[in-house]
Scaffold this active site. Sequence first.
Site, PDB file in Angstrom:
ATOM      1  N   HIS A  50       0.773  -1.285   0.022  1.00 19.83           N
ATOM      2  CA  HIS A  50       0.057   0.020  -0.010  1.00 19.83           C
ATOM      3  C   HIS A  50       0.844   1.252   0.122  1.00 19.83           C
ATOM      4  CE1 HIS A  50      -4.024  -2.004   0.841  1.00 19.83           C
ATOM      5  NE2 HIS A  50      -3.271  -2.986   1.510  1.00 19.83           N
ATOM      6  N   ASN A  58     -10.022  -2.208   3.097  1.00 17.91           N
ATOM      7  CA  ASN A  58     -10.064  -2.487   1.744  1.00 17.91           C
ATOM      8  C   ASN A  58     -11.389  -2.259   0.869  1.00 17.91           C
ATOM      9  OD1 ASN A  58      -7.258  -3.189   1.474  1.00 17.91           O
ATOM     10  ND2 ASN A  58      -7.599  -5.384   1.432  1.00 17.91           N
ATOM     11  N   TYR A  71       0.949  -4.190  12.272  1.00 17.50           N
ATOM     12  CA  TYR A  71       1.126  -2.919  11.736  1.00 17.50           C
ATOM     13  C   TYR A  71       1.820  -1.983  12.759  1.00 17.50           C
ATOM     14  CZ  TYR A  71      -2.085  -3.868   8.133  1.00 17.50           C
ATOM     15  OH  TYR A  71      -2.889  -4.661   6.978  1.00 17.50           O
TER      16      TYR A  71
HETATM   17  C1  HEM Z   1      -2.238 -10.852   7.988  1.00 16.65           C
HETATM   18  C2  HEM Z   1      -2.166 -10.311   6.880  1.00 16.65           C
HETATM   19  C3  HEM Z   1      -1.853  -8.598   6.904  1.00 16.65           C
HETATM   20  C4  HEM Z   1      -0.672  -8.291   7.132  1.00 16.65           C
HETATM   21  C5  HEM Z   1       0.405  -8.763   8.066  1.00 16.65           C
HETATM   22  C6  HEM Z   1      -0.583  -6.891   6.457  1.00 16.65           C
HETATM   23  C7  HEM Z   1       0.674  -6.125   6.899  1.00 16.65           C
HETATM   24  C8  HEM Z   1       0.553  -4.744   6.425  1.00 16.65           C
HETATM   25  C9  HEM Z   1       1.650  -3.832   6.508  1.00 16.65           C
HETATM   26  C10 HEM Z   1       3.105  -4.100   7.189  1.00 16.65           C
HETATM   27  C11 HEM Z   1       1.357  -2.498   5.939  1.00 16.65           C
HETATM   28  C12 HEM Z   1       2.091  -1.454   5.926  1.00 16.65           C
HETATM   29  C13 HEM Z   1       2.136  -0.381   7.046  1.00 16.65           C
HETATM   30  C14 HEM Z   1       2.675   0.593   6.999  1.00 16.65           C
HETATM   31  O1  HEM Z   1       4.041   0.651   6.947  1.00 16.65           O
HETATM   32  O2  HEM Z   1       2.127   1.737   7.364  1.00 16.65           O
HETATM   33  C15 HEM Z   1      -0.046  -2.944   5.667  1.00 16.65           C
HETATM   34  C16 HEM Z   1      -0.868  -1.664   4.987  1.00 16.65           C
HETATM   35  C17 HEM Z   1      -2.215  -1.665   4.663  1.00 16.65           C
HETATM   36  N1  HEM Z   1      -2.986  -3.074   4.889  1.00 16.65           N
HETATM   37 FE1  HEM Z   1      -2.329  -4.840   5.342  1.00 16.65          FE
HETATM   38  N2  HEM Z   1      -1.749  -6.673   5.933  1.00 16.65           N
HETATM   39  C18 HEM Z   1      -2.463  -7.635   5.888  1.00 16.65           C
HETATM   40  C19 HEM Z   1      -3.698  -8.045   5.482  1.00 16.65           C
HETATM   41  C20 HEM Z   1      -4.678  -6.976   5.043  1.00 16.65           C
HETATM   42  C21 HEM Z   1      -5.948  -7.008   5.121  1.00 16.65           C
HETATM   43  C22 HEM Z   1      -6.888  -8.356   5.046  1.00 16.65           C
HETATM   44  C23 HEM Z   1      -6.400  -5.690   4.621  1.00 16.65           C
HETATM   45  C24 HEM Z   1      -8.022  -5.045   4.371  1.00 16.65           C
HETATM   46  C25 HEM Z   1      -9.003  -5.888   4.718  1.00 16.65           C
HETATM   47  C26 HEM Z   1      -5.377  -4.780   4.811  1.00 16.65           C
HETATM   48  C27 HEM Z   1      -5.202  -3.449   4.661  1.00 16.65           C
HETATM   49  C28 HEM Z   1      -4.280  -2.553   4.456  1.00 16.65           C
HETATM   50  C29 HEM Z   1      -4.248  -1.137   4.074  1.00 16.65           C
HETATM   51  C30 HEM Z   1      -5.585  -0.387   3.833  1.00 16.65           C
HETATM   52  C31 HEM Z   1      -2.928  -0.850   4.415  1.00 16.65           C
HETATM   53  C32 HEM Z   1      -2.579   0.770   4.000  1.00 16.65           C
HETATM   54  C33 HEM Z   1      -2.696   1.646   5.409  1.00 16.65           C
HETATM   55  C34 HEM Z   1      -2.320   2.904   5.103  1.00 16.65           C
HETATM   56  O3  HEM Z   1      -3.081   3.638   4.218  1.00 16.65           O
HETATM   57  O4  HEM Z   1      -1.341   3.533   5.443  1.00 16.65           O
HETATM   58  N3  HEM Z   1      -4.227  -5.619   4.795  1.00 16.65           N
HETATM   59  N4  HEM Z   1      -0.507  -3.946   5.771  1.00 16.65           N
END
Ligand code: HEM
Length: 497
Positions: free
Chosen positions: A53, A126, A336
């Site tokens: 993202h 999402n 996160y």
């Molecule tokens: C176990 C599964 C998941 C892991 C380990 C994971 C991990 C991460 C990580 C490490 C980031 C970057 C955070 C940052 O550096 O700011 C991220 C961003 C993001 N993830 Fe996940 N994620 C997972 C599943 C999901 C799912 C299922 C969704 C939605 C339903 C999701 C939505 C997002 C969104 C929207 C961002 C961006 C947040 C922002 O706008 O700064 N992720 N995710």
Amino acid sequence: MSQRQTTTAGAPVPTNETSKTAGPRGPVLLEDYQLIEKLAHQNRERIPERTVHAKGWGLQGTFTVTNDITKYTRAKIFSEVGKKTEVLSRWSTVAGEAGAADAERDVRGFSLKFYTEEGNWDMVGNNTPVFFVRDAYKFPDFIRTQKRHPKTNLRSPEAMFDFWAGQPESVHQVTILMSDRGIPQNPTHMNGYGSHTFSMWNHEGTRYWVKFHFKTHQGHDYYTNEKAKELIGQTRESYQEDLWNMIEAGKHPKWTLKIQVMEEEQAASLDFNPFDVTKVWPHKDFPLIEVGELEMHTVPENYFQLVENAAYSPSNVVPGIGFSPDKMLQARVWSYADAHRYRLGTHYEALPANAPKAASVAHYHKDGAMRFFQNDTGNSNAYYEPNQYEDAPRPDPSVMEPPLKIDPEAYRYPQETEEVDFVQPRALYKDVLTDDERVRLHQNMAGAMAPCSDSVKERWYAVLERVHPDYAKGVREAVESAPALPVTDDTPVKAAE
Ligand code: HEM
């Protein structure tokens, strides 16, 4: 007189034109602090981009309660109809880097930070109600297939479809991704979903399972592959431009927040696992209940300060909102904050984007890099706990969450794909999509998988066959009728997307 330019230490600077040299031809003096500061700052202007993202767009706005849901939750944000809460949004694509084009086919992130009076509540969702995998153990592998191949340094359709074929539960989300919803015209033309099952609990300590839905008022306008290709040739920043122009023109995008609610005991008697993020809850059994309206109205004054520094985390819940047994969600709860400490630093929660606005902060964490805020307890003697001071912060047992009933056996449970994993994608394919939408789905998927090897294609058709024979047939025909690709060797990665 205009404002005086200064060093970062506040001293006025005499000129911003030249470095300080021993003569008109140089050399530069080491004492030219202004020059050193300027270059040193430039060297530190970038921070690591988000590991997923990375490309995003954000606005500030307001959430207003329109319906009373206090029987489900004690969360103060929902305590009365008409109540308003400040919100910071960030929408994103998943796979592309920070400079990726906006109008790419991908899932979109839908992050909201609600600055509530009992702390920040983050909805890190999402634009799809389900996800590709249901166990966090698979997440790093999945993301690897979306990013660049280690040798070619190109995106690899072979890796994507190889992974999905080996993980057939992904077909629900892949179907949505390859449908019209795969390229929304901009973030205002898509819904937001919490995707996971969360919980709410009320003043009596009763827990409910809950799904969050943000329904767009702007309609689901999308780009076809052809239109997106043409647009990206003209501008890579179409979303940022749309959002900027919209807000400049005084048009404020809106969404209605609705929830689905399930009684705690009901979860045991369903014919699907309600904590599996590859499944939706049928709306006929769990109807949508209106909660409030989200209106985004302001472009942040400084993108980096508020949007790049925004640290959303599913761990940010407030009394009255909680987690669920969903194992993906639970991994996200700690993943996160770990990512934020790496990307932004120890005190990322004290940055303006993340610092609570409506709640006071009073914790006993102490020093570390960039501790730029005061003692948080309000009493400099109270830097540990328990302590003798009456004005020191104390825990509040009244916000204790009701106990969560859990299965006592810890084990690595097998993740077999079962018939139940195909029921919902089948209903989406057969009963929700129109004939035209199915045709575009076949073509979009065919376009995405065209560079794959025959063995990966066959394995993926076998997954589609389990959803519906027409699905497999439609995609196979679309692949076979597409013009031959120029690259024909047998290397694992045949072509970039
Ligand atoms: C176990 C599964 C998941 C892991 C380990 C994971 C991990 C991460 C990580 C490490 C980031 C970057 C955070 C940052 O550096 O700011 C991220 C961003 C993001 N993830 Fe996940 N994620 C997972 C599943 C999901 C799912 C299922 C969704 C939605 C339903 C999701 C939505 C997002 C969104 C929207 C961002 C961006 C947040 C922002 O706008 O700064 N992720 N995710």
